[in-house]
Write a protein that holds these residues in place. Structure first.
Motif, PDB file in Angstrom:
ATOM      1  N   ALA A  83     -11.098   5.279   3.121  1.00  0.00           N
ATOM      2  CA  ALA A  83     -10.157   6.354   3.441  1.00  0.00           C
ATOM      3  C   ALA A  83      -9.032   6.349   2.411  1.00  0.00           C
ATOM      4  CB  ALA A  83      -9.590   6.188   4.846  1.00  0.00           C
ATOM      5  N   VAL A  84      -8.271   7.462   2.395  1.00  0.00           N
ATOM      6  CA  VAL A  84      -7.132   7.625   1.476  1.00  0.00           C
ATOM      7  C   VAL A  84      -5.874   7.758   2.311  1.00  0.00           C
ATOM      8  CG1 VAL A  84      -6.096   9.030  -0.346  1.00  0.00           C
ATOM      9  CG2 VAL A  84      -8.580   8.751  -0.248  1.00  0.00           C
ATOM     10  N   ILE A  85      -4.864   6.971   1.993  1.00  0.00           N
ATOM     11  CA  ILE A  85      -3.597   7.020   2.731  1.00  0.00           C
ATOM     12  C   ILE A  85      -2.876   8.319   2.398  1.00  0.00           C
ATOM     13  CG2 ILE A  85      -1.364   5.913   3.093  1.00  0.00           C
ATOM     14  CD1 ILE A  85      -2.660   3.269   2.366  1.00  0.00           C
ATOM     15  N   THR A  86      -2.474   9.058   3.450  1.00  0.00           N
ATOM     16  CA  THR A  86      -1.749  10.323   3.268  1.00  0.00           C
ATOM     17  C   THR A  86      -0.269  10.211   3.636  1.00  0.00           C
ATOM     18  OG1 THR A  86      -2.401  11.030   5.491  1.00  0.00           O
ATOM     19  CG2 THR A  86      -3.834  11.676   3.662  1.00  0.00           C
ATOM     20  N   THR A  87       0.051   9.488   4.707  1.00  0.00           N
ATOM     21  CA  THR A  87       1.438   9.377   5.174  1.00  0.00           C
ATOM     22  C   THR A  87       1.660   7.995   5.769  1.00  0.00           C
ATOM     23  OG1 THR A  87       1.429  11.725   5.725  1.00  0.00           O
ATOM     24  CG2 THR A  87       3.249  10.421   6.600  1.00  0.00           C
ATOM     25  N   ILE A  88       2.853   7.424   5.476  1.00  0.00           N
ATOM     26  CA  ILE A  88       3.243   6.133   6.038  1.00  0.00           C
ATOM     27  C   ILE A  88       4.570   6.319   6.751  1.00  0.00           C
ATOM     28  CG2 ILE A  88       3.831   3.734   5.554  1.00  0.00           C
ATOM     29  CD1 ILE A  88       2.077   3.890   3.075  1.00  0.00           C
ATOM     30  N   ASN A  89       4.546   6.209   8.084  1.00  0.00           N
ATOM     31  CA  ASN A  89       5.749   6.344   8.893  1.00  0.00           C
ATOM     32  C   ASN A  89       6.257   4.970   9.301  1.00  0.00           C
ATOM     33  OD1 ASN A  89       5.577   9.130   8.720  1.00  0.00           O
ATOM     34  ND2 ASN A  89       4.259   9.276  10.526  1.00  0.00           N
ATOM     35  N   TYR A 112       0.855  -1.180   0.000  1.00  0.00           N
ATOM     36  CA  TYR A 112       0.000   0.000   0.000  1.00  0.00           C
ATOM     37  C   TYR A 112       0.896   1.237   0.000  1.00  0.00           C
ATOM     38  CZ  TYR A 112      -3.588  -3.313   1.497  1.00  0.00           C
ATOM     39  OH  TYR A 112      -4.441  -4.370   1.585  1.00  0.00           O
ATOM     40  N   GLY A 113       0.490   2.262  -0.772  1.00  0.00           N
ATOM     41  CA  GLY A 113       1.268   3.490  -0.871  1.00  0.00           C
ATOM     42  C   GLY A 113       0.408   4.716  -0.645  1.00  0.00           C
ATOM     43  N   ARG A 114       1.058   5.882  -0.671  1.00  0.00           N
ATOM     44  CA  ARG A 114       0.348   7.144  -0.464  1.00  0.00           C
ATOM     45  C   ARG A 114      -0.605   7.409  -1.626  1.00  0.00           C
ATOM     46  NH1 ARG A 114       4.432  11.895   0.562  1.00  0.00           N
ATOM     47  NH2 ARG A 114       2.434  12.977   0.557  1.00  0.00           N
ATOM     48  N   GLY A 115      -1.769   7.957  -1.269  1.00  0.00           N
ATOM     49  CA  GLY A 115      -2.752   8.313  -2.280  1.00  0.00           C
ATOM     50  C   GLY A 115      -3.687   7.176  -2.663  1.00  0.00           C
ATOM     51  N   GLN A 116      -3.439   5.970  -2.165  1.00  0.00           N
ATOM     52  CA  GLN A 116      -4.308   4.846  -2.505  1.00  0.00           C
ATOM     53  C   GLN A 116      -5.527   4.831  -1.586  1.00  0.00           C
ATOM     54  OE1 GLN A 116      -2.078   1.218  -2.402  1.00  0.00           O
ATOM     55  NE2 GLN A 116      -0.953   1.657  -4.290  1.00  0.00           N
ATOM     56  N   THR A 117      -6.639   4.418  -2.140  1.00  0.00           N
ATOM     57  CA  THR A 117      -7.886   4.322  -1.381  1.00  0.00           C
ATOM     58  C   THR A 117      -7.987   2.923  -0.780  1.00  0.00           C
ATOM     59  OG1 THR A 117      -8.933   5.867  -2.902  1.00  0.00           O
ATOM     60  CG2 THR A 117     -10.376   4.583  -1.480  1.00  0.00           C
ATOM     61  N   ILE A 118      -8.247   2.884   0.527  1.00  0.00           N
ATOM     62  CA  ILE A 118      -8.331   1.608   1.236  1.00  0.00           C
ATOM     63  C   ILE A 118      -9.661   1.529   1.982  1.00  0.00           C
ATOM     64  CG2 ILE A 118      -5.842   1.405   1.515  1.00  0.00           C
ATOM     65  CD1 ILE A 118      -6.167   2.409   4.370  1.00  0.00           C
ATOM     66  N   CYS A 119      -9.969   0.349   2.422  1.00  0.00           N
ATOM     67  CA  CYS A 119     -11.164   0.093   3.223  1.00  0.00           C
ATOM     68  C   CYS A 119     -10.698  -0.411   4.591  1.00  0.00           C
ATOM     69  CB  CYS A 119     -12.064  -0.928   2.539  1.00  0.00           C
ATOM     70  SG  CYS A 119     -13.582  -1.281   3.452  1.00  0.00           S
ATOM     71  N   ILE A 120     -11.031   0.318   5.634  1.00  0.00           N
ATOM     72  CA  ILE A 120     -10.608  -0.009   6.996  1.00  0.00           C
ATOM     73  C   ILE A 120     -11.752  -0.726   7.698  1.00  0.00           C
ATOM     74  CG2 ILE A 120      -9.751   0.924   9.173  1.00  0.00           C
ATOM     75  CD1 ILE A 120      -8.766   3.341   7.614  1.00  0.00           C
ATOM     76  N   ASP A 121     -11.436  -1.873   8.261  1.00  0.00           N
ATOM     77  CA  ASP A 121     -12.457  -2.687   8.911  1.00  0.00           C
ATOM     78  C   ASP A 121     -12.047  -2.928  10.359  1.00  0.00           C
ATOM     79  OD1 ASP A 121     -14.589  -4.230   9.487  1.00  0.00           O
ATOM     80  OD2 ASP A 121     -13.958  -5.984   8.320  1.00  0.00           O
ATOM     81  N   PRO A 126     -13.520  10.424   4.043  1.00  0.00           N
ATOM     82  CA  PRO A 126     -14.269  11.208   3.031  1.00  0.00           C
ATOM     83  C   PRO A 126     -14.777  12.544   3.561  1.00  0.00           C
ATOM     84  CG  PRO A 126     -14.930   8.895   2.968  1.00  0.00           C
ATOM     85  CD  PRO A 126     -14.049   9.050   4.161  1.00  0.00           C
ATOM     86  N   ASP A 127     -15.024  12.659   4.891  1.00  0.00           N
ATOM     87  CA  ASP A 127     -15.509  13.927   5.435  1.00  0.00           C
ATOM     88  C   ASP A 127     -14.389  14.933   5.668  1.00  0.00           C
ATOM     89  OD1 ASP A 127     -14.247  12.612   7.434  1.00  0.00           O
ATOM     90  OD2 ASP A 127     -15.875  12.758   8.903  1.00  0.00           O
ATOM     91  N   GLY A 128     -13.151  14.590   5.330  1.00  0.00           N
ATOM     92  CA  GLY A 128     -12.031  15.512   5.483  1.00  0.00           C
ATOM     93  C   GLY A 128     -11.247  15.336   6.762  1.00  0.00           C
ATOM     94  N   SER A 129     -11.716  14.546   7.708  1.00  0.00           N
ATOM     95  CA  SER A 129     -10.990  14.334   8.961  1.00  0.00           C
ATOM     96  C   SER A 129      -9.832  13.363   8.753  1.00  0.00           C
ATOM     97  CB  SER A 129     -11.945  13.788  10.024  1.00  0.00           C
ATOM     98  OG  SER A 129     -12.462  12.536   9.628  1.00  0.00           O
ATOM     99  N   LYS A 130      -8.761  13.581   9.527  1.00  0.00           N
ATOM    100  CA  LYS A 130      -7.561  12.748   9.438  1.00  0.00           C
ATOM    101  C   LYS A 130      -7.419  11.920  10.705  1.00  0.00           C
ATOM    102  CE  LYS A 130      -4.870  15.674   6.328  1.00  0.00           C
ATOM    103  NZ  LYS A 130      -3.585  16.394   6.126  1.00  0.00           N
ATOM    104  N   SER A 131      -6.957  10.700  10.567  1.00  0.00           N
ATOM    105  CA  SER A 131      -6.728   9.796  11.689  1.00  0.00           C
ATOM    106  C   SER A 131      -5.480   8.978  11.398  1.00  0.00           C
ATOM    107  CB  SER A 131      -7.932   8.882  11.923  1.00  0.00           C
ATOM    108  OG  SER A 131      -9.109   9.629  12.180  1.00  0.00           O
ATOM    109  N   LYS A 132      -5.017   8.296  12.440  1.00  0.00           N
ATOM    110  CA  LYS A 132      -3.834   7.457  12.264  1.00  0.00           C
ATOM    111  C   LYS A 132      -4.132   6.052  12.765  1.00  0.00           C
ATOM    112  CE  LYS A 132      -1.612   8.795  16.611  1.00  0.00           C
ATOM    113  NZ  LYS A 132      -0.384   9.347  17.211  1.00  0.00           N
ATOM    114  N   LEU A 133      -3.394   5.127  12.230  1.00  0.00           N
ATOM    115  CA  LEU A 133      -3.558   3.713  12.545  1.00  0.00           C
ATOM    116  C   LEU A 133      -2.167   3.139  12.786  1.00  0.00           C
ATOM    117  CD1 LEU A 133      -5.603   1.350  12.679  1.00  0.00           C
ATOM    118  CD2 LEU A 133      -5.096   0.931  10.280  1.00  0.00           C
ATOM    119  N   TYR A 134      -1.963   2.525  13.954  1.00  0.00           N
ATOM    120  CA  TYR A 134      -0.663   1.964  14.270  1.00  0.00           C
ATOM    121  C   TYR A 134      -0.481   0.615  13.564  1.00  0.00           C
ATOM    122  CZ  TYR A 134      -0.240   5.500  17.897  1.00  0.00           C
ATOM    123  OH  TYR A 134      -0.152   6.683  18.562  1.00  0.00           O
ATOM    124  N   ILE A 135       0.755   0.382  13.144  1.00  0.00           N
ATOM    125  CA  ILE A 135       1.065  -0.883  12.470  1.00  0.00           C
ATOM    126  C   ILE A 135       0.914  -2.054  13.434  1.00  0.00           C
ATOM    127  CG2 ILE A 135       2.904  -2.163  11.306  1.00  0.00           C
ATOM    128  CD1 ILE A 135       3.901   0.437  10.147  1.00  0.00           C
TER     129      ILE A 135
END
Length: 280
Positions: A241-247, A223-232, A256-265
């Protein structure tokens, strides 16, 4: 028609006339040269005397230009001197301020060190239950100096075997200091009991997930930046959601509503969340 005699006579007349004209031209040229020379000499004398207008007008312009440049140079000199003076005063003021600040800093440092020493001494005084007489006796015994002219008086030392004996190489004051340190440590750790830590349970990773060079690897897919994913997530509806940054240990995505969140690996590895490509 003219005969040869007339031609010769006419030629001689012409030659005489030409020589006469050349003589007159030479005389006029010499006269003009003398007049021009006298005019130049007269003009030179006027210049030497400082009366020639051709000399006085440029001289006046040069003098005026000299006065202007001298005035400008004087003003520039005063400005340079004032600038150097201001810079000197600024350097002195900066040095004084630096000295004052260093003095205040040094004062605060020394004060804090002395307060820390006083605090430690107060703690030692409150935590030690030994009478001060023992300390004073030991200190006084250390301060006493031996008289070089008096013979050393040694007490007889006798041992009775087979009883065991111990020879202490430390001074009494050193032993008391060690004993005080032990008492302080026991007073600090005495009422508290150290609880044994439970064994750490190693959690098994149910899914493989890691980040490499700005990309996310999850269960055999990249998965890379800018790709659309489905979070379950369990007990929740899947979200897009759309991936913006991968640390290194987290992934940021935008809903889609413009809010940003993070998900730990680590959450992906433990199976708390799962993701997949959204091809819609």
């Amino acid at each position: 028609e003219m005969d040869d005699e007339d031609c010769e006579r006419r030629r001689m007349e012409c030659l005489d006339e030409m020589s006469n004209l050349e003589k007159q031209f030479t005389d006029l040229k010499d006269q003009l040269y003398k007049e021009r020379l006298s005019q130049v000499d007269a003009k030179l004398q006027e210049v030497i005397a400082g009366k020639a207008p051709e000399y006085l007008e440029p001289l006046a312009a040069l003098q005026e230009n000299m006065q202007i440049r001298t005035k400008v140079a004087g003003i520039y000199r005063e400005l340079c001197l004032e600038s150097v003076k201001n810079k000197y005063e600024c350097e002195i003021q900066a040095s004084r301020q630096h000295c004052e600040s260093e003095k205040l800093l040094l004062y605060d440092t020394v004060q804090s060190e002395l307060e820390e020493k006083i605090r430690r001494l107060e703690e030692d005084r409150h935590s030690i239950d030994i009478t001060s007489e023992l300390w004073n006796d030991e200190l006084q015994s250390r301060k006493k100096r031996k008289d070089p002219f008096s013979p050393d008086k040694k007490k007889p030392f006798s041992l009775t075997f087979p009883r065991p004996y111990i020879v202490y190489m430390l001074q009494d004051l050193d032993i008391l200091e060690d004993w005080t340190t032990i008492r302080k440590a026991m007073a600090t750790l005495g009422p508290h009991r150290v609880k044994p830590e439970p064994p750490v349970k190693l959690e098994k990773h149910l899914h493989s997930a890691r980040s490499e060079e700005g990309k996310l690897y999850y269960d055999g897919e990249w998965y890379g930046r800018g790709q659309t994913i489905c979070i379950d997530k369990k007990d929740e509806c899947p979200t897009s959601a759309v991936i913006t940054t991968i640390n290194h240990d987290e992934v940021w995505f935008k809903r889609p509503d413009g809010s940003k969140s993070k998900l730990y690996i680590s959450q992906l590895q433990k199976g708390k969340y799962s993701i997949k490509h959204n091809h819609n």
